[in-house]
Motif scaffolding. Structure first.
Motif, short mmCIF file in Angstrom:
data_model
loop_
_atom_site.label_atom_id
_atom_site.label_comp_id
_atom_site.label_asym_id
_atom_site.label_seq_id
_atom_site.Cartn_x
_atom_site.Cartn_y
_atom_site.Cartn_z
N TYR A 1 109.22 33.06 20.06
CA TYR A 1 109.17 33.88 21.27
C TYR A 1 110.13 33.42 22.36
O TYR A 1 110.57 34.22 23.18
CB TYR A 1 107.74 33.89 21.82
CG TYR A 1 106.79 34.73 20.99
CD1 TYR A 1 107.13 36.02 20.59
CD2 TYR A 1 105.55 34.23 20.62
CE1 TYR A 1 106.27 36.79 19.83
CE2 TYR A 1 104.67 34.99 19.87
CZ TYR A 1 105.04 36.27 19.46
OH TYR A 1 104.17 37.03 18.72
N SER A 2 110.48 32.15 22.35
CA SER A 2 111.40 31.65 23.40
C SER A 2 112.75 32.33 23.31
O SER A 2 113.46 32.49 24.31
CB SER A 2 111.56 30.14 23.30
OG SER A 2 112.23 29.78 22.09
N LEU B 1 113.02 35.81 25.23
CA LEU B 1 112.94 35.82 26.69
C LEU B 1 114.35 35.88 27.30
O LEU B 1 115.32 35.38 26.72
CB LEU B 1 112.23 34.57 27.20
CG LEU B 1 110.81 34.33 26.69
CD1 LEU B 1 110.30 32.99 27.17
CD2 LEU B 1 109.88 35.46 27.13
N ASP C 1 108.51 35.58 35.84
CA ASP C 1 107.78 36.25 34.75
C ASP C 1 108.42 37.60 34.41
O ASP C 1 108.66 37.90 33.23
CB ASP C 1 106.31 36.44 35.15
CG ASP C 1 105.53 37.18 34.09
OD1 ASP C 1 105.27 36.59 33.03
OD2 ASP C 1 105.21 38.38 34.32
N TYR D 1 112.03 37.09 32.95
CA TYR D 1 112.08 36.49 31.62
C TYR D 1 111.42 37.39 30.57
O TYR D 1 111.89 37.49 29.43
CB TYR D 1 111.37 35.14 31.60
CG TYR D 1 111.99 34.06 32.46
CD1 TYR D 1 113.18 34.25 33.13
CD2 TYR D 1 111.35 32.83 32.59
CE1 TYR D 1 113.73 33.26 33.92
CE2 TYR D 1 111.90 31.82 33.37
CZ TYR D 1 113.08 32.04 34.05
OH TYR D 1 113.61 31.05 34.82
N CYS D 2 110.32 38.05 30.97
CA CYS D 2 109.45 38.67 29.96
C CYS D 2 109.44 40.19 29.95
O CYS D 2 109.08 40.80 28.92
CB CYS D 2 108.01 38.18 30.17
SG CYS D 2 107.81 36.39 30.08
N ASP D 3 109.78 40.84 31.06
CA ASP D 3 109.73 42.29 31.08
C ASP D 3 110.71 42.90 30.07
O ASP D 3 111.71 42.29 29.68
CB ASP D 3 110.05 42.83 32.47
CG ASP D 3 108.81 42.90 33.35
OD1 ASP D 3 107.75 42.40 32.94
OD2 ASP D 3 108.93 43.43 34.47
N ARG E 1 103.67 34.42 24.49
CA ARG E 1 105.05 34.63 24.99
C ARG E 1 105.17 34.36 26.49
O ARG E 1 106.07 33.65 26.93
CB ARG E 1 105.49 36.06 24.68
CG ARG E 1 106.93 36.38 25.08
CD ARG E 1 107.35 37.71 24.50
NE ARG E 1 108.73 38.06 24.81
CZ ARG E 1 109.10 38.86 25.83
NH1 ARG E 1 108.18 39.38 26.63
NH2 ARG E 1 110.38 39.13 26.02
N SER E 2 104.24 34.91 27.28
CA SER E 2 104.35 34.75 28.74
C SER E 2 103.40 33.70 29.29
O SER E 2 103.52 33.33 30.44
CB SER E 2 104.05 36.09 29.43
OG SER E 2 102.69 36.48 29.21
N VAL F 1 100.14 38.19 21.60
CA VAL F 1 100.76 38.42 22.90
C VAL F 1 100.06 39.56 23.62
O VAL F 1 99.33 40.36 22.99
CB VAL F 1 102.27 38.72 22.78
CG1 VAL F 1 103.01 37.60 22.08
CG2 VAL F 1 102.51 40.05 22.09
N ASP G 1 103.88 42.26 26.80
CA ASP G 1 104.87 41.51 26.04
C ASP G 1 105.12 42.16 24.68
O ASP G 1 106.25 42.15 24.17
CB ASP G 1 104.39 40.07 25.86
CG ASP G 1 104.47 39.29 27.16
OD1 ASP G 1 105.52 38.69 27.43
OD2 ASP G 1 103.49 39.30 27.94
#
Length: 1010
Positions: A10-11, A14, A811, A814-816, A976-977, A993, A997
């Motif tokens: 998952y990293s 991002l 957040d 990185y994640c949206d 993930r987040s 997740v 996510d």
């Protein structure tokens, strides 16, 4: 979980920061590379081309001396200048900085003489132009060295074409300015006491002097009263009948002594008067007891200021009995004798009693020994006497004429000011008994090494021998020293060249009134500089221009035996033409007199060989720099130098320009203080507390030094040392990390735009803050208030950005999902934040901002070719800012409660919390309406309730009506987040997740980015 999800890292899904901009700056290695790049680019030329057609903004550089490596004062000064010129360049001006150097005068000449002395040579045995050539080469060497050192500081300017006072054109223009003073009758040759350096054999200006503690011999000296009398003029003017007047009241002072006190016994041979004050109370005393080895005996009478008599009596081991008061009207009628009368056949004249405004009863005796050849106040008081401004009353036993006015004396006085001391500090024939006629040769005041000679002892011994010494002692006090040789100076009457301060200039003005008017029309930063410079101009004497040296621009005039200056335009033209082609060396060449006088060479004109004070040189730089360069303008917008230049460059430039052009050559004067050691003491080699800019650049980088300058109250004295440098290193790291994070975020910038109306409130708040800061930055650069800019931007980057906005938006960024409007809006805002912050800071930290700008804009030439961004007016939203001020108050209470739980090890991350927030303040509650406080507080959940919090709730004293109860977050942790939500696993393709996510991952997969 699907197979693909099971294997997914998952990293790698991002939008983590992506940049080559290093966290570790490595400024000592990186900055020289940037300097080299600027030189390869010819950045200076590009700046001029880019600014062509814009309004000029000119900071005229005050020239440093070209005689050594730069020190911390140079660094402070040049950095401030560079920030000013860069900031105006980036705000719509053509701000051209032309560096300059002062190349003439004693600092450089002294260095060459030191080399001569080290080799056993005498400069007087070398042709003068050969000596001048060595001075020129020495100066040129240090111009090259200092240029490189200034460039290493990040200074941008025309270093390929600087101005120097030794350039032929400059020397011609300086000479031309001198000739303007001569042709307008402002220049004259006169004889006045000036500060004289025996060690350096030249007159010194006040700006060339510094004050150090010095131990002086002090003496109380008796001046015997010969008689007391009236003149017929006073009898007539005052209606006094001499037959009825009781003259006995005056006769009781005959045989008494007026007592003076001085710290310069060697000036007694030059005494010509004793001054008193009508505001001081005096009295006649008689010695009733004595326990001294020399001095007054029982029965002697002395006259003292009543306030000072007890101290003097104690010092001389006497008991003095009060007889009666003595009025100032009576003092002016006293005729006193010189204490050395009769010595070697000299001093056989009366010593007038004269009133003086400079006399006080703060120390001494209340009487001031007046030697007009050894002090300005003495000279002025003596000149007033000679001009007949004072009415002296004597019996008509003899008649003399002084400047056309009749005065009556029992004995003649001596109106001529004697030249008692020569340029080497020896007494002359004008000091009988101490000069060449003295057995063993003339006594000396100061020797070639600046040590005390035997002059004081010789005079004191003569006073004791003649029973004229009342008492003696020693005093440690502040005394003028040459700032170059560090040796004490003397005040000595010598023929010099002066400019009148108070001569009518044919338009109802004088140089003094012009200068005062110019000061009033000038902006001073800080404002106190105006008061200081005005006070100096109000009190200053005529401007002494001449120096008895070899390296400089000569006082290129011819005089007759009476000191009259030749005024001939044809002669002046020949001088100017020769100086333009050959420099000032032409004046010292063989046959110079005949060459310049031409057909007038058979007339009795003498060529003057004195040179101009270097302050006249630097005071004239505005002519051959601002006026003669098409890329500059006259007058300058600003002069900036240390506060000592109120008596130096600001001062001489003002006088030169007012004397020739009627106004100051500047519109604004900025002054900075001096750099002290970290403990507040002056930096000195002996204390080992010096800080060198070269060391700071080598260890930390020039931008660290520049940041220190930007964060000080530079108009006051500043402090600098290891801990202060470390403080700036720490602040710099935080700023750099903020910029690095922005660059990493912008590594994912695809150039999309988002309309203001479509942006979330948090993004609009950041744009509002940019609007506020834009106004502050521009106004503060105009006000030269750099500390305000540095502090505001540092706080903004650390508090508003790193600890607030970026912390909240990490957040989303990185994640949206790629299509997220929140994420897109945030990237647009970060783009604006970066462009504004980096350009605003570029004048202050040119290396770091250049590195950051080029990392972001790969095709850019330089950040320094950019302009400050134009911030749209619609970004300003005060109502939104007020709402978020309240939201941030509540957030502070929440984060405070979470920090407490983190310290207790209850949680490791704020995302493990879902606190309950109680808000009793209706205004705060209204502000929270519609806000996602969990997102704002960086928690996985949050409950907001109206009303008072329970007693156990966490509170902050400065946020009333808000309490927080801690609660842990429910739900499962998103892999993930890392948020805890109730919807983890709702998407079977990504069971570990959250729904947000999972949707982002599917969008990334559809775009082929997984």
């Amino acid at each position: 979980m699907t197979d693909s999800a099971d294997k997914l890292d998952y990293s790698k899904t991002l939008y983590l920061p992506k940049t080559d901009f290093p966290m570790r700056a490595g400024l000592p290695e990186k900055e020289p590379q940037i300097v080299a790049r600027w030189q390869d680019l010819d950045l200076y030329r590009r700046l001029r081309e880019d600014a062509k057609g814009r309004p000029l903004y000119v900071l005229h550089d005050g020239p440093p001396y070209a005689n050594g490596n730069i020190h911390i004062g140079h660094a402070l000064n040049k950095i401030l200048k560079d920030v000013i010129t860069r900031s105006f360049q980036m705000r719509g001006y053509d701000s051209n900085y032309v560096p300059g150097w002062d190349c003439h005068g004693l600092p450089i000449e002294w260095k060459i003489e030191e080399q001569y002395r080290a080799n056993g040579l005498d400069k007087d045995q070398v042709p003068v132009n050969e000596f001048r050539k060595e001075c020129r080469e020495f100066a040129q060497h240090w111009i090259t060295v200092q240029s490189d050192e200034f460039k290493r500081l990040g200074i941008e300017g025309d270093f390929d074409n600087p101005y120097t006072t030794m350039a032929f054109h400059a020397e011609a223009r300086i000479a031309g300015e001198l000739l303007k003073f001569a042709m307008s009758d402002q220049l004259y040759r006169g004889s006045k006491p000036v500060m004289w350096s025996v060690v350096e054999r030249t007159a010194l200006a006040e700006a060339e002097v510094e004050y150090h503690d010095y131990e002086s011999d002090t003496v109380w000296v008796k001046f015997p009263v010969a008689r007391s009398h009236y003149s017929e003029a006073v009898r007539r003017d005052e209606g006094i009948d001499p037959l009825e007047h009781n003259l006995g009241l005056q006769r009781d002072v005959e045989g008494a002594s007026v007592v003076i006190w001085t710290t310069t016994p060697w000036t007694i041979p030059g005494n010509r008067a004793v001054a008193f004050s009508p505001l001081v109370k005096y009295a006649l005393y008689e010695v009733s007891e004595c326990q001294n080895d020399f001095g007054p005996r029982v029965g002697e009478k002395v006259i003292f200021a009543t306030k000072l008599v007890d101290e003097a009596a104690t010092k001389s081991k006497l008991t003095l009995k009060f007889l009666r008061d003595i009025s100032s009207e009576e003092l002016v009628r006293l005729e006193i004798s010189h204490p050395l009368a009769g010595l070697a056949g000299g001093y056989d004249f009366i010593v007038p009693m004269i009133p003086g405004d400079h006399v006080t009863d703060d120390a001494g005796t209340g009487f001031v020994h007046t030697a007009p050849g050894h002090g300005r106040e003495d000279f002025d008081a003596w000149q007033d006497f000679l001009r007949g401004h004072l009415r002296y009353v004597f019996e008509p036993t003899s008649l003399s004429v002084v400047n056309g006015q009749l005065s009556y004396f029992a004995k003649p006085f001596s109106p001529q000011i004697p030249f008692t001391v020569d340029d080497a500090g020896f007494f002359t024939k004008d000091a009988p008994g101490f000069g060449p006629d003295r057995e063993g040769g003339a006594a000396r005041v100061i020797d070639d090494n600046g040590k005390k000679g035997d002059a004081n002892k010789a005079v004191i011994d003569a006073l004791i021998e003649r029973n004229m010494l009342f008492a003696r002692g020693r005093l440690k006090h502040s005394y003028p020293h040459s700032w170059r040789s560090k040796k004490p100076v003397i005040f000595r009457n010598t023929p010099q060249w002066f400019v009148h301060m108070d001569k009518d200039l044919s338009d109802g003005t004088t140089l003094r009134t012009r200068a005062l008017a110019a000061i009033d029309a000038t902006r001073f930063v800080p404002a106190a500089g105006q008061t200081r410079l005005r006070a100096m101009i109000e009190e200053r004497p005529d401007w002494v221009l001449s120096r008895q040296r070899a390296w400089g621009v000569p006082i290129c005039v011819f005089v007759d035996e009476d000191g009259n200056v030749l005024k001939d335009e044809a002669v002046n033209a020949r001088i100017m033409e020769a100086f333009e082609a050959e420099g000032a060396d032409a004046w010292f060449a063989d046959g110079a007199r005949e060459r310049f006088l031409g057909s007038r060479a058979n007339e009795p004109w003498t060529i003057v060989k004195d040179i101009l004070d270097v302050w006249f040189d630097s005071g004239s730089t505005h002519t051959f720099t601002l006026e003669d360069r098409p890329d500059l303008k006259w007058p300058a917008d600003v002069y900036l130098e240390g506060s000592d230049q109120h008596r130096g460059w600001f001062h001489s430039s003002l006088l030169e320009s007012c004397g020739t052009r009627g106004r100051a050559p500047y519109d604004t004067v900025i002054t900075h203080g001096f750099t002290m050691a970290e403990d507040g003491r002056k930096m000195s080699k002996s204390l080992g507390n010096q800080v060198f800019p070269q060391d700071i650049m080598k260890q930390s980088g020039a931008d660290i030094l520049r940041l220190w300058v930007m964060t000080t109250d530079y108009w006051e004295d500043q402090r600098l040392g290891k801990s202060i440098i470390q403080t700036n290193v720490d602040a710099y790291r935080k700023m750099r990390n903020t910029i690095r994070w922005m660059l990493g975020t912008l590594g994912h910038d695809e150039g999309e735009e988002v309309a203001l109306a479509d942006m979330p409130e948090l993004e609009r708040l950041m744009l509002h803050r940019l609007s506020e800061l834009d106004q502050m930055v521009r106004k503060s650069y105009d006000a030269f208030d750099f500390k305000r800019i540095a502090k505001s931007l540092t706080d903004f980057m650390i508090v508003d950005l790193s600890a607030f906005y970026f912390d909240i938006r990490k957040d989303a960024l990185y994640c949206d999902a790629p299509s997220s409007m929140r994420r897109k809006a945030s990237i647009v805002v970060v783009r604006h934040l970066f462009d504004c912050v980096v350009t605003w800071l570029a004048p202050m930290l040119p290396f770091t901002m250049e590195e950051a700008w080029l990392d972001r804009h790969k095709d850019a030439v330089s950040v320094h070719l950019e302009q400050f961004p134009q911030v749209p007016a619609e970004w300003r939203d005060d109502a939104l800012a007020e709402k978020w001020r309240k939201i941030r108050q509540v957030r502070r209470v929440v984060t405070g409660a979470l920090e407490l739980e983190r310290a207790r090890k209850t949680i490791g991350s704020s995302l493990e919390a879902a606190p309950i927030v109680y808000v009793a303040d209706p205004a705060l509650m209204a502000a929270l309406d519609g806000s996602d406080m969990a997102e704002i507080s960086i928690t996985s959940g949050i409950s907001v309730r109206a009303g008072e919090a329970p007693a156990e709730a966490f509170r902050l004293d400065d946020v009333k009506g808000v309490g927080v109860l801690f609660a842990t977050a429910g739900g499962a942790k998103c892999a993930r987040s890392w948020r805890y939500t109730d919807d983890v696993g709702t998407d079977p393709d990504y069971p570990d997740v959250s729904a947000r996510d999972a949707a982002a991952l599917k969008e990334l997969q559809a775009l082929g980015r997984l």
